[in-house]
Design an enzyme around this catalytic site. Structure first.
Site, PDB file in Angstrom:
ATOM      1  N   GLY A  14       0.771  -1.245   0.000  1.00 25.42           N
ATOM      2  CA  GLY A  14       0.000   0.000   0.000  1.00 25.42           C
ATOM      3  C   GLY A  14       0.800   1.293   0.000  1.00 25.42           C
ATOM      4  N   GLY A  15       1.994   1.256  -0.556  1.00 23.07           N
ATOM      5  CA  GLY A  15       2.792   2.487  -0.645  1.00 23.07           C
ATOM      6  C   GLY A  15       2.046   3.599  -1.379  1.00 23.07           C
ATOM      7  N   ASP A  34      -3.886  -7.120  -5.893  1.00 22.17           N
ATOM      8  CA  ASP A  34      -2.572  -7.775  -5.834  1.00 22.17           C
ATOM      9  C   ASP A  34      -2.768  -9.275  -5.627  1.00 22.17           C
ATOM     10  OD1 ASP A  34       0.508  -6.429  -5.080  1.00 22.17           O
ATOM     11  OD2 ASP A  34       0.215  -8.596  -4.986  1.00 22.17           O
ATOM     12  N   ILE A  57      -4.365  -9.327 -12.150  1.00 20.95           N
ATOM     13  CA  ILE A  57      -4.902  -8.208 -12.908  1.00 20.95           C
ATOM     14  C   ILE A  57      -5.492  -8.703 -14.241  1.00 20.95           C
ATOM     15  CG2 ILE A  57      -4.102  -6.175 -14.220  1.00 20.95           C
ATOM     16  CD1 ILE A  57      -2.400  -5.644 -11.561  1.00 20.95           C
ATOM     17  N   GLU A  58      -4.836  -9.701 -14.819  1.00 18.39           N
ATOM     18  CA  GLU A  58      -5.354 -10.267 -16.072  1.00 18.39           C
ATOM     19  C   GLU A  58      -6.725 -10.909 -15.866  1.00 18.39           C
ATOM     20  OE1 GLU A  58      -2.532 -10.707 -14.436  1.00 18.39           O
ATOM     21  OE2 GLU A  58      -1.190 -11.994 -15.592  1.00 18.39           O
ATOM     22  N   SER A  76       2.204   0.248  -9.725  1.00 18.85           N
ATOM     23  CA  SER A  76       3.624  -0.097  -9.674  1.00 18.85           C
ATOM     24  C   SER A  76       3.800  -1.474 -10.289  1.00 18.85           C
ATOM     25  CB  SER A  76       4.110  -0.207  -8.231  1.00 18.85           C
ATOM     26  OG  SER A  76       3.771   0.908  -7.473  1.00 18.85           O
ATOM     27  N   CYS A  79       8.919  -4.682 -11.365  1.00 20.25           N
ATOM     28  CA  CYS A  79      10.058  -3.968 -11.957  1.00 20.25           C
ATOM     29  C   CYS A  79      11.162  -4.912 -12.414  1.00 20.25           C
ATOM     30  CB  CYS A  79      10.604  -2.967 -10.955  1.00 20.25           C
ATOM     31  SG  CYS A  79      11.144  -3.715  -9.411  1.00 20.25           S
ATOM     32  N   SER A 357       8.422  -1.916  -2.335  1.00 23.64           N
ATOM     33  CA  SER A 357       7.579  -0.738  -2.172  1.00 23.64           C
ATOM     34  C   SER A 357       8.285   0.532  -2.654  1.00 23.64           C
ATOM     35  CB  SER A 357       7.134  -0.629  -0.714  1.00 23.64           C
ATOM     36  OG  SER A 357       6.061   0.278  -0.609  1.00 23.64           O
TER      37      SER A 357
HETATM   38  N1  SAH Z   1       3.691  -0.379  -4.754  1.00 19.35           N
HETATM   39  C1  SAH Z   1       3.615  -1.626  -4.041  1.00 19.35           C
HETATM   40  C2  SAH Z   1       4.553  -2.702  -4.555  1.00 19.35           C
HETATM   41  C3  SAH Z   1       4.515  -3.014  -5.985  1.00 19.35           C
HETATM   42  S1  SAH Z   1       5.532  -4.396  -6.370  1.00 19.35           S
HETATM   43  C4  SAH Z   1       3.891  -1.365  -2.581  1.00 19.35           C
HETATM   44  O1  SAH Z   1       3.937  -0.223  -2.146  1.00 19.35           O
HETATM   45  O2  SAH Z   1       4.087  -2.324  -1.845  1.00 19.35           O
HETATM   46  C5  SAH Z   1       4.558  -5.240  -7.524  1.00 19.35           C
HETATM   47  C6  SAH Z   1       3.363  -5.980  -6.932  1.00 19.35           C
HETATM   48  O3  SAH Z   1       2.607  -6.474  -8.005  1.00 19.35           O
HETATM   49  C7  SAH Z   1       3.723  -7.178  -6.077  1.00 19.35           C
HETATM   50  O4  SAH Z   1       3.116  -7.026  -4.823  1.00 19.35           O
HETATM   51  C8  SAH Z   1       3.132  -8.376  -6.805  1.00 19.35           C
HETATM   52  O5  SAH Z   1       2.545  -9.334  -5.949  1.00 19.35           O
HETATM   53  C9  SAH Z   1       2.060  -7.725  -7.665  1.00 19.35           C
HETATM   54  N2  SAH Z   1       1.753  -8.406  -8.929  1.00 19.35           N
HETATM   55  C10 SAH Z   1       2.645  -8.807  -9.848  1.00 19.35           C
HETATM   56  N3  SAH Z   1       2.016  -9.337 -10.906  1.00 19.35           N
HETATM   57  C11 SAH Z   1       0.689  -9.255 -10.647  1.00 19.35           C
HETATM   58  C12 SAH Z   1      -0.475  -9.632 -11.379  1.00 19.35           C
HETATM   59  N4  SAH Z   1      -0.382 -10.198 -12.579  1.00 19.35           N
HETATM   60  N5  SAH Z   1      -1.685  -9.395 -10.832  1.00 19.35           N
HETATM   61  C13 SAH Z   1      -1.778  -8.817  -9.604  1.00 19.35           C
HETATM   62  N6  SAH Z   1      -0.698  -8.444  -8.879  1.00 19.35           N
HETATM   63  C14 SAH Z   1       0.511  -8.651  -9.390  1.00 19.35           C
END
Ligand code: SAH
Length: 372
Positions: A14-15, A34, A57-58, A76, A79, A357
């Site tokens: 949750g950043g 997520d 998400i898909e 996010s 990466c 995050s």
């Molecule tokens: N901004 C977030 C971190 C992002 S890291 C924070 O503050 O914590 C990327 C996140 O995307 C990870 O938690 C990972 O579990 C999620 N993720 C990666 N692929 C995904 C997908 N296909 N569907 C849903 N979530 C996904």
């Protein structure tokens, strides 16, 4: 007009949600998405009233997205496909699929969001994924801005080039975790050194002074440490107590990795980026703290190769090196004091989640810029 309806994709711990709060705009996260179950537990612990979709998400349909009727996307994407340490698989990395899915669905939404903010690492700005993003944004009529940002300098130097107010849709793509920033649209300045992003390597062409560090690198670090406009690390540290003993580097790690560590003291004004292997994999995952401040690093490392293991260990131990605690990394990330982990989340999981995050202050500024 009611509060801005926000869709938080790849919500992790949750950043983005924290940054949204800090930005003080009137907003509501209408869904956070997520797949990571551990991250989701932490998210729920901190944002109990936010609808959290524990799915990929898909797996979200166009109809579901339309029903949410959101005005803003905060995201996010993973990466790893873009980091310099990763394999740079870019769009061929399966971890980019969900992002491509979003790009595919965006033009087909009943109503386009007004704002999109995307955060990623340096490396993303030259990827095909970014190319596809820009293409989609243009097609949908968005105006966009991109930034390479450094959390260290964010507070004084944030650029104030506002996107034009007449434009309906805006995007700010924040690329964090670097030691320099600029707007790539204007000029592409390379960061003064890549080593602060955690690769832990330095140019082989230059001679090492001691501890595998070149004169140039040492000077860069010294310069940053003498920049009085930057807060010292001591402002982010927890008080010393008994629980601190668990954070001291074990002898084995000291002997094996001492030369590769980025060592900082409480009066330093820099650190390397804390990545998700921190506290577990030693090399290149983040700085370690020298708690014996009066010991000279140089005196410890000079001629250390000549010593026996035992003597080496004795010398290295005088530095009293420890890892930063998860709470300290939260402080450096700008997390609010109210943020917390449920007790059952292990140390390794905490470091891992924090490493994924972002810096809350940086993103809060971006949100203000985007909506201002
Ligand atoms: N901004 C977030 C971190 C992002 S890291 C924070 O503050 O914590 C990327 C996140 O995307 C990870 O938690 C990972 O579990 C999620 N993720 C990666 N692929 C995904 C997908 N296909 N569907 C849903 N979530 C996904």
């Amino acid at each position: 007009m009611g509060p801005v309806r926000v869709l938080e994709l790849y919500s992790g711990i949750g950043g983005m949600h924290q940054a949204l709060r800090e930005s003080c705009i009137s907003a509501e996260v209408v869904a956070a998405v997520d797949v990571n179950t551990v991250a989701n537990e932490v998210y729920k612990h901190n944002f109990p009233s936010t609808p959290l979709w524990a799915k990929t998400i898909e797996g979200i349909t166009l109809a579901e997205l339309n029903r949410l009727s959101f005005d803003m996307i905060l995201m996010s994407p993973p990466c790893q496909p873009f980091t310099r340490i990763g394999l740079q698989g870019d769009v061929s990395d399966p971890r980019t699929n969900s992002f491509l899915y979003i790009l595919d669905i965006l033009p087909r939404l009943q109503r386009l969001p007004k704002y999109i903010l995307l955060e990623n690492v340096k490396g993303f700005e030259t990827s095909s994924a970014r190319g596809k993003l820009v293409e989609t944004l243009k097609k949908c009529g968005f105006k966009y801005q991109e930034f390479l940002l450094s959390p260290t300098y964010i507070l004084e130097n944030f650029p104030d080039q506002e996107p034009k107010a007449s434009v309906k849709h805006r995007v700010a793509a924040g690329l964090e975790k670097e030691s320099s920033f600029t707007s790539p649209e204007e000029e592409h300045i390379e960061p003064n050194s890549g080593s602060d992003a955690g690769s832990g390597q330095c140019s082989q062409k230059e001679a090492f002074v001691f501890k595998l560090e070149t004169a140039k690198e040492m000077e860069r670090k010294r310069n940053q440490d003498s920049d009085l406009s930057i807060q010292m690390l001591k402002d982010f540290l927890e008080e010393d107590g008994e629980e601190m003993s668990q954070y001291f580097l074990p002898p084995k790690a000291l002997l094996r990795y001492a030369f590769l560590l980025d060592i900082v003291t409480p009066s330093c004004r820099r650190s390397t980026c804390f990545t998700k292997g921190y506290g577990h994999y030693v090399e290149g995952t983040g700085s370690v703290l020298q708690t014996a401040e009066d010991v000279q690093l140089e005196s410890v490392f000079k001629s250390i190769e000549m010593l026996s293991e035992e003597e080496k260990l004795m010398k290295l131990s005088t530095l009293k090196l420890r890892y930063f605690t998860p709470r300290e990394i939260e402080n450096l990330h700008g997390f609010s004091p109210e943020f917390g982990f449920p007790d059952k989340i292990t140390m390794k999981q905490r470091y891992r989640l924090l490493g994924n995050s972002l810096n809350v202050h940086v993103v809060a500024k971006l949100i203000s810029l985007l909506t201002g």
